[in-house]
Design a protein around this motif. Structure first.
Motif, PDB file in Angstrom:
ATOM      1  N   ASN A 188     -22.281   4.252  -0.834  1.00  0.00           N
ATOM      2  CA  ASN A 188     -22.299   4.860  -2.130  1.00  0.00           C
ATOM      3  C   ASN A 188     -20.999   4.395  -3.230  1.00  0.00           C
ATOM      4  O   ASN A 188     -20.931   5.287  -3.871  1.00  0.00           O
ATOM      5  CB  ASN A 188     -22.141   6.539  -1.934  1.00  0.00           C
ATOM      6  CG  ASN A 188     -23.365   7.038  -1.009  1.00  0.00           C
ATOM      7  OD1 ASN A 188     -24.665   6.552  -1.399  1.00  0.00           O
ATOM      8  ND2 ASN A 188     -23.096   7.749  -0.015  1.00  0.00           N
ATOM      9  N   TRP A 189     -20.589   3.345  -2.776  1.00  0.00           N
ATOM     10  CA  TRP A 189     -19.438   2.762  -3.346  1.00  0.00           C
ATOM     11  C   TRP A 189     -19.959   2.052  -5.114  1.00  0.00           C
ATOM     12  O   TRP A 189     -18.804   2.016  -5.677  1.00  0.00           O
ATOM     13  CB  TRP A 189     -18.694   1.749  -2.643  1.00  0.00           C
ATOM     14  CG  TRP A 189     -17.401   1.674  -3.071  1.00  0.00           C
ATOM     15  CD1 TRP A 189     -16.920   0.318  -3.594  1.00  0.00           C
ATOM     16  CD2 TRP A 189     -16.253   2.273  -3.086  1.00  0.00           C
ATOM     17  NE1 TRP A 189     -15.521   0.435  -3.943  1.00  0.00           N
ATOM     18  CE2 TRP A 189     -14.952   1.856  -3.711  1.00  0.00           C
ATOM     19  CE3 TRP A 189     -15.848   3.699  -2.709  1.00  0.00           C
ATOM     20  CZ2 TRP A 189     -13.880   2.159  -3.848  1.00  0.00           C
ATOM     21  CZ3 TRP A 189     -14.826   4.310  -2.751  1.00  0.00           C
ATOM     22  CH2 TRP A 189     -13.850   3.630  -3.047  1.00  0.00           C
TER      23      TRP A 189
ATOM     24  N   SER B 131     -10.533  -1.551  -1.226  1.00  0.00           N
ATOM     25  CA  SER B 131     -10.429  -0.481  -2.338  1.00  0.00           C
ATOM     26  C   SER B 131      -9.302  -0.453  -3.184  1.00  0.00           C
ATOM     27  O   SER B 131      -9.274  -0.297  -4.562  1.00  0.00           O
ATOM     28  CB  SER B 131     -10.771   1.053  -1.839  1.00  0.00           C
ATOM     29  OG  SER B 131      -9.606   1.179  -0.772  1.00  0.00           O
TER      30      SER B 131
ATOM     31  N   GLU C 112     -22.750   8.955 -15.228  1.00  0.00           N
ATOM     32  CA  GLU C 112     -22.202   7.561 -15.654  1.00  0.00           C
ATOM     33  C   GLU C 112     -22.449   7.260 -17.130  1.00  0.00           C
ATOM     34  O   GLU C 112     -21.473   6.816 -17.761  1.00  0.00           O
ATOM     35  CB  GLU C 112     -23.051   6.354 -14.805  1.00  0.00           C
ATOM     36  CG  GLU C 112     -22.573   5.162 -15.106  1.00  0.00           C
ATOM     37  CD  GLU C 112     -21.399   4.645 -14.006  1.00  0.00           C
ATOM     38  OE1 GLU C 112     -20.784   3.650 -14.116  1.00  0.00           O
ATOM     39  OE2 GLU C 112     -21.570   5.288 -12.994  1.00  0.00           O
TER      40      GLU C 112
ATOM     41  N   ARG D 229     -19.441  12.548 -10.866  1.00  0.00           N
ATOM     42  CA  ARG D 229     -20.267  11.626 -10.456  1.00  0.00           C
ATOM     43  C   ARG D 229     -20.156  11.686  -9.205  1.00  0.00           C
ATOM     44  O   ARG D 229     -21.019  11.806  -8.279  1.00  0.00           O
ATOM     45  CB  ARG D 229     -20.208  10.464 -11.295  1.00  0.00           C
ATOM     46  CG  ARG D 229     -21.419   9.488 -10.596  1.00  0.00           C
ATOM     47  CD  ARG D 229     -21.087   7.926 -11.097  1.00  0.00           C
ATOM     48  NE  ARG D 229     -19.926   7.680  -9.919  1.00  0.00           N
ATOM     49  CZ  ARG D 229     -19.266   6.537 -10.299  1.00  0.00           C
ATOM     50  NH1 ARG D 229     -19.590   5.485 -11.198  1.00  0.00           N
ATOM     51  NH2 ARG D 229     -18.196   6.160  -9.472  1.00  0.00           N
ATOM     52  N   ASP D 230     -18.972  11.247  -8.601  1.00  0.00           N
ATOM     53  CA  ASP D 230     -18.903  11.085  -7.194  1.00  0.00           C
ATOM     54  C   ASP D 230     -18.801  12.247  -6.197  1.00  0.00           C
ATOM     55  O   ASP D 230     -19.496  12.286  -4.884  1.00  0.00           O
ATOM     56  CB  ASP D 230     -17.416  10.345  -6.866  1.00  0.00           C
ATOM     57  CG  ASP D 230     -17.309   9.023  -7.331  1.00  0.00           C
ATOM     58  OD1 ASP D 230     -18.661   8.196  -7.714  1.00  0.00           O
ATOM     59  OD2 ASP D 230     -16.275   8.491  -7.567  1.00  0.00           O
TER      60      ASP D 230
ATOM     61  N   THR E 188     -22.793  13.265  -5.827  1.00  0.00           N
ATOM     62  CA  THR E 188     -23.592  12.248  -5.398  1.00  0.00           C
ATOM     63  C   THR E 188     -22.695  11.925  -3.851  1.00  0.00           C
ATOM     64  O   THR E 188     -23.200  10.989  -3.293  1.00  0.00           O
ATOM     65  CB  THR E 188     -23.774  11.126  -5.973  1.00  0.00           C
ATOM     66  OG1 THR E 188     -22.643  10.355  -6.632  1.00  0.00           O
ATOM     67  CG2 THR E 188     -24.576  11.418  -7.160  1.00  0.00           C
ATOM     68  N   LYS E 189     -21.975  12.625  -3.402  1.00  0.00           N
ATOM     69  CA  LYS E 189     -21.458  12.361  -2.404  1.00  0.00           C
ATOM     70  C   LYS E 189     -22.197  12.266  -1.044  1.00  0.00           C
ATOM     71  O   LYS E 189     -22.927  13.398  -1.130  1.00  0.00           O
ATOM     72  CB  LYS E 189     -20.241  13.300  -2.111  1.00  0.00           C
ATOM     73  CG  LYS E 189     -19.038  12.964  -1.114  1.00  0.00           C
ATOM     74  CD  LYS E 189     -17.951  13.883  -0.963  1.00  0.00           C
ATOM     75  CE  LYS E 189     -16.785  13.428  -0.259  1.00  0.00           C
ATOM     76  NZ  LYS E 189     -15.589  14.254   0.053  1.00  0.00           N
TER      77      LYS E 189
ATOM     78  N   ARG F 274     -26.684  10.858 -11.003  1.00  0.00           N
ATOM     79  CA  ARG F 274     -25.626  10.054 -11.269  1.00  0.00           C
ATOM     80  C   ARG F 274     -25.511   9.004 -12.498  1.00  0.00           C
ATOM     81  O   ARG F 274     -24.466   9.078 -12.859  1.00  0.00           O
ATOM     82  CB  ARG F 274     -25.696   9.257  -9.876  1.00  0.00           C
ATOM     83  CG  ARG F 274     -24.601   8.180  -9.734  1.00  0.00           C
ATOM     84  CD  ARG F 274     -24.857   7.312  -8.559  1.00  0.00           C
ATOM     85  NE  ARG F 274     -23.765   6.683  -7.745  1.00  0.00           N
ATOM     86  CZ  ARG F 274     -23.256   5.536  -8.477  1.00  0.00           C
ATOM     87  NH1 ARG F 274     -23.767   5.076  -9.472  1.00  0.00           N
ATOM     88  NH2 ARG F 274     -22.173   4.930  -7.883  1.00  0.00           N
TER      89      ARG F 274
ATOM     90  N   LEU G 136     -16.399  10.342 -14.058  1.00  0.00           N
ATOM     91  CA  LEU G 136     -16.761   9.512 -12.833  1.00  0.00           C
ATOM     92  C   LEU G 136     -16.357  10.530 -11.491  1.00  0.00           C
ATOM     93  O   LEU G 136     -17.192  10.060 -10.767  1.00  0.00           O
ATOM     94  CB  LEU G 136     -15.873   8.393 -13.051  1.00  0.00           C
ATOM     95  CG  LEU G 136     -16.178   7.570 -14.025  1.00  0.00           C
ATOM     96  CD1 LEU G 136     -15.416   6.104 -14.101  1.00  0.00           C
ATOM     97  CD2 LEU G 136     -17.551   6.754 -13.558  1.00  0.00           C
ATOM     98  N   SER G 137     -15.507  11.185 -11.606  1.00  0.00           N
ATOM     99  CA  SER G 137     -15.120  12.038 -10.455  1.00  0.00           C
ATOM    100  C   SER G 137     -16.295  12.891 -10.220  1.00  0.00           C
ATOM    101  O   SER G 137     -16.539  13.291  -9.014  1.00  0.00           O
ATOM    102  CB  SER G 137     -13.875  12.936 -10.841  1.00  0.00           C
ATOM    103  OG  SER G 137     -12.646  11.937 -10.926  1.00  0.00           O
TER     104      SER G 137
ATOM    105  N   MET H 167     -10.451  13.056  -8.325  1.00  0.00           N
ATOM    106  CA  MET H 167     -11.233  13.415  -7.344  1.00  0.00           C
ATOM    107  C   MET H 167     -10.517  14.086  -6.197  1.00  0.00           C
ATOM    108  O   MET H 167     -11.165  15.249  -5.546  1.00  0.00           O
ATOM    109  CB  MET H 167     -11.804  12.116  -6.564  1.00  0.00           C
ATOM    110  CG  MET H 167     -12.806  12.209  -5.455  1.00  0.00           C
ATOM    111  SD  MET H 167     -14.342  12.734  -6.290  1.00  0.00           S
ATOM    112  CE  MET H 167     -15.326  12.505  -4.591  1.00  0.00           C
TER     113      MET H 167
END
Length: 301
Positions: free
Chosen positions: A299-300, A245, A86, A171-172, A175-176, A82, A168-169, A116
């Motif tokens: 995980n935000w 959000s 980043e 990454r998410d 690591t979702k 992650r 970043l997408s 995403m």
């Protein structure tokens, strides 16, 4: 709605706005230092030194909370991955900050939830119906309007914040739903550590000397970055991500204000129009995510 819950939601929204203000202030200070050198390579050293200061600030905060546990912090390979993603996102983002109008970088970075959604449909076999596909189309149209390919006033530097949004997408995605005993600030610490090491290696390329003013600004920048992480965590503690959000988009407002008052940047009409389209697109996707219950507070950060 119970009064206590309403108060927590208002507090969470306030924390989110403060977090976005802190991140934007940090980025503006980085841009200010960069303009004294006008060399992209100086960004490596700025982010490296800022990262060291930020790690100290977050480490102190974790120690005060009795959560500074190196064994736990370094126990997840996924969190290290992650951090690497980043760091790659940071490369694109700060090149954009250096070479593009400040507000434009935030507008293009706001494409992340749209990307995403697209990645989820293409690679995770998520079911995306016509409403979200319509939102994706609106978002990408907004990007084209912001970029204005007929003129390309700022050349092809727009590619870098878009690459940042893509990283970043990713990454998410990777690591979702991490199952981890880390809290959000520990995740922020290891992410910051990996980013700092990454840019420390890059900074070997060339060394720059900072004067006293630049050094003080760099420390202040690290303080605001740490402040942003801390208030992001407080946001999570105070209210559900599904409530707060949408207020991430206040970063665009701070970008416009900093660009106008500190860097003499006045966004053109196409920038405003594209920004509105991207925000509308993102809000549609966020509302749909709320309906599907796909927000994960842990995980935000």
């Amino acid at each position: 709605m119970p009064k206590r819950k309403m108060n927590n939601e208002i507090l969470g929204i306030l924390y989110m706005v403060i977090a976005q203000f802190s991140f934007a202030t940090n980025d503006a200070l980085v841009k200010y230092i960069y303009q004294s050198f006008d060399e992209l390579a100086v960004l490596n050293q700025i982010i490296f030194l800022r990262g060291i200061c930020c790690l100290i600030f977050i480490g102190i905060f974790l120690s005060i909370k009795n959560q500074f546990n190196l064994r736990i912090i370094f126990s997840s390979n996924k969190l290290t991955l992650r951090g690497i993603l980043e760091a790659l996102a940071a490369v694109g983002f700060f090149i954009g900050v250096a070479k593009l109008p400040f507000a434009m970088v935030y507008i293009l970075l706001s494409l992340a939830p749209i990307i995403m959604t697209t990645f989820g449909a293409l690679f995770l076999n998520e079911k995306v119906k016509w409403k979200r596909w319509s939102a994706v189309l609106i978002g990408f149209t907004g990007v084209v309007i912001v970029i204005n390919p007929a003129e390309l006033k700022f050349g092809y530097y727009f590619i870098f914040p878009l690459l940042s949004a893509i990283f970043l997408s990713i990454r998410d995605l990777v690591t979702k739903n991490i199952k981890t005993e880390h809290n959000s600030l520990q995740i922020a610490f290891i992410t910051c550590l990996v980013v700092t090491i990454f840019f420390g290696v890059l900074s070997i390329y060339k060394f720059y000397s900072f004067n006293l003013e630049q050094s003080i600004i760099l420390i202040i920048s690290a303080f605001f970055l740490s402040f942003g992480y801390i208030f992001s965590v407080l946001t999570i503690k105070a209210a559900l991500v599904s409530v707060t959000s949408t207020f991430r988009y206040t970063a665009i407002l701070w970008g416009i204000l900093y660009g106008y008052f500190f860097f003499n940047e006045t966004p053109e009409y196409n920038t405003y129009l594209g920004a509105v389209m991207i925000v509308i697109s993102g809000l549609i996707i966020i509302m749909r995510q709320k309906q599907l219950g796909k927000f994960n507070n842990e995980n935000w950060v």
